[in-house]
Design a protein around this motif. Sequence first.
Motif, PDB file in Angstrom:
ATOM      1  N   ASN A 119       1.070  -1.246  -0.212  1.00 24.74           N
ATOM      2  CA  ASN A 119       0.083  -0.179   0.219  1.00 24.74           C
ATOM      3  C   ASN A 119       0.926   1.389   0.099  1.00 24.74           C
ATOM      4  O   ASN A 119       0.626   2.274  -0.753  1.00 24.74           O
ATOM      5  N   MET A 120       1.833   1.286   0.932  1.00 23.71           N
ATOM      6  CA  MET A 120       2.683   2.303   1.185  1.00 23.71           C
ATOM      7  C   MET A 120       3.716   2.658  -0.189  1.00 23.71           C
ATOM      8  O   MET A 120       3.632   3.747  -0.649  1.00 23.71           O
ATOM      9  N   ILE A 121       4.078   1.683  -1.056  1.00 18.64           N
ATOM     10  CA  ILE A 121       4.750   1.854  -2.378  1.00 18.64           C
ATOM     11  C   ILE A 121       3.725   2.084  -3.330  1.00 18.64           C
ATOM     12  O   ILE A 121       4.104   3.317  -4.077  1.00 18.64           O
ATOM     13  N   SER A 122       2.595   1.966  -3.416  1.00 22.38           N
ATOM     14  CA  SER A 122       1.566   2.387  -4.236  1.00 22.38           C
ATOM     15  C   SER A 122       1.353   3.879  -3.983  1.00 22.38           C
ATOM     16  O   SER A 122       1.175   4.615  -5.086  1.00 22.38           O
ATOM     17  N   TYR A 123       1.182   4.390  -2.774  1.00 23.34           N
ATOM     18  CA  TYR A 123       1.060   5.934  -2.626  1.00 23.34           C
ATOM     19  C   TYR A 123       2.184   6.575  -2.933  1.00 23.34           C
ATOM     20  O   TYR A 123       2.039   7.520  -3.372  1.00 23.34           O
ATOM     21  N   LEU A 124       3.295   5.958  -2.512  1.00 30.41           N
ATOM     22  CA  LEU A 124       4.671   6.768  -2.973  1.00 30.41           C
ATOM     23  C   LEU A 124       4.768   6.906  -4.215  1.00 30.41           C
ATOM     24  O   LEU A 124       5.329   7.901  -4.722  1.00 30.41           O
ATOM     25  N   GLU A 125       4.647   5.897  -5.089  1.00 28.44           N
ATOM     26  CA  GLU A 125       4.713   5.876  -6.681  1.00 28.44           C
ATOM     27  C   GLU A 125       3.893   7.022  -7.219  1.00 28.44           C
ATOM     28  O   GLU A 125       4.146   7.712  -8.169  1.00 28.44           O
ATOM     29  N   LYS A 126       2.503   7.250  -6.444  1.00 28.63           N
ATOM     30  CA  LYS A 126       1.776   8.127  -6.849  1.00 28.63           C
ATOM     31  C   LYS A 126       2.307   9.748  -6.796  1.00 28.63           C
ATOM     32  O   LYS A 126       2.280  10.828  -7.495  1.00 28.63           O
TER      33      LYS A 126
END
Length: 217
Positions: free
Chosen positions: A109-116
């Motif tokens: 989840n964290m990686i997904s948000y950071l990629e955004k």
Amino acid sequence: MKHIYISIFLSFITISAYSQTIEKMELDLRSMRSNEKWGGKMKTARKLLKKDPLNPIAVNYIAEWHYRKGTKDDIGIFFDDLQNKNPFSATPYILRVGLGSYEDLTIANMISYLEKGHKIEPDNEQVIFMLGLKYYELFYNEYNDTHNKDSLDYYAENATVYFEKLSSTDCQPFQTWGILMQLYNYQQYYSKLKEMQKKDFCGSFYFPALTFSTIYK
């Protein structure tokens, strides 16, 4: 000319008073009297957020307030709203990940948000560092668990890509030096390993956005 000086002076006073107001509200949110019940300063937190839309202390207070109340769904709604109101900033994603324990976010989840956030601000060093760190965390966990080579290679490659973006030809940030050494060694990048050993430290990063976070583990 006299009017110009007066205008400059008044502008300085206004800015100074504005800064003091923000600092005063931040201090209020971070302090607590012995007879005071926690959570009674939501009005102050929301007022601070109006003045400073991405203030980390206000964001943390509101997220923690929902966490303590047991309304975790409202934390997600709050961060979604923060992201929508600040579409050109990576900071909402940085704060959301930094306070991810309130939402029980997984590393994925964290990686997904950071990629955004990275798409919005590709040069934001904090986003780059946090992405590298999360991929390294996955690498570390996998290495100490099932040791699946495909997963290890994928996590190591991604962590390396992000950490290398923070490198310069002459020096290496302190926080990434040791991690990159491990990743290069695992990937058998021995020439890069040799070059790394010649580099000096660039010093440390300082990320004020998360300085006052009180993250639950």
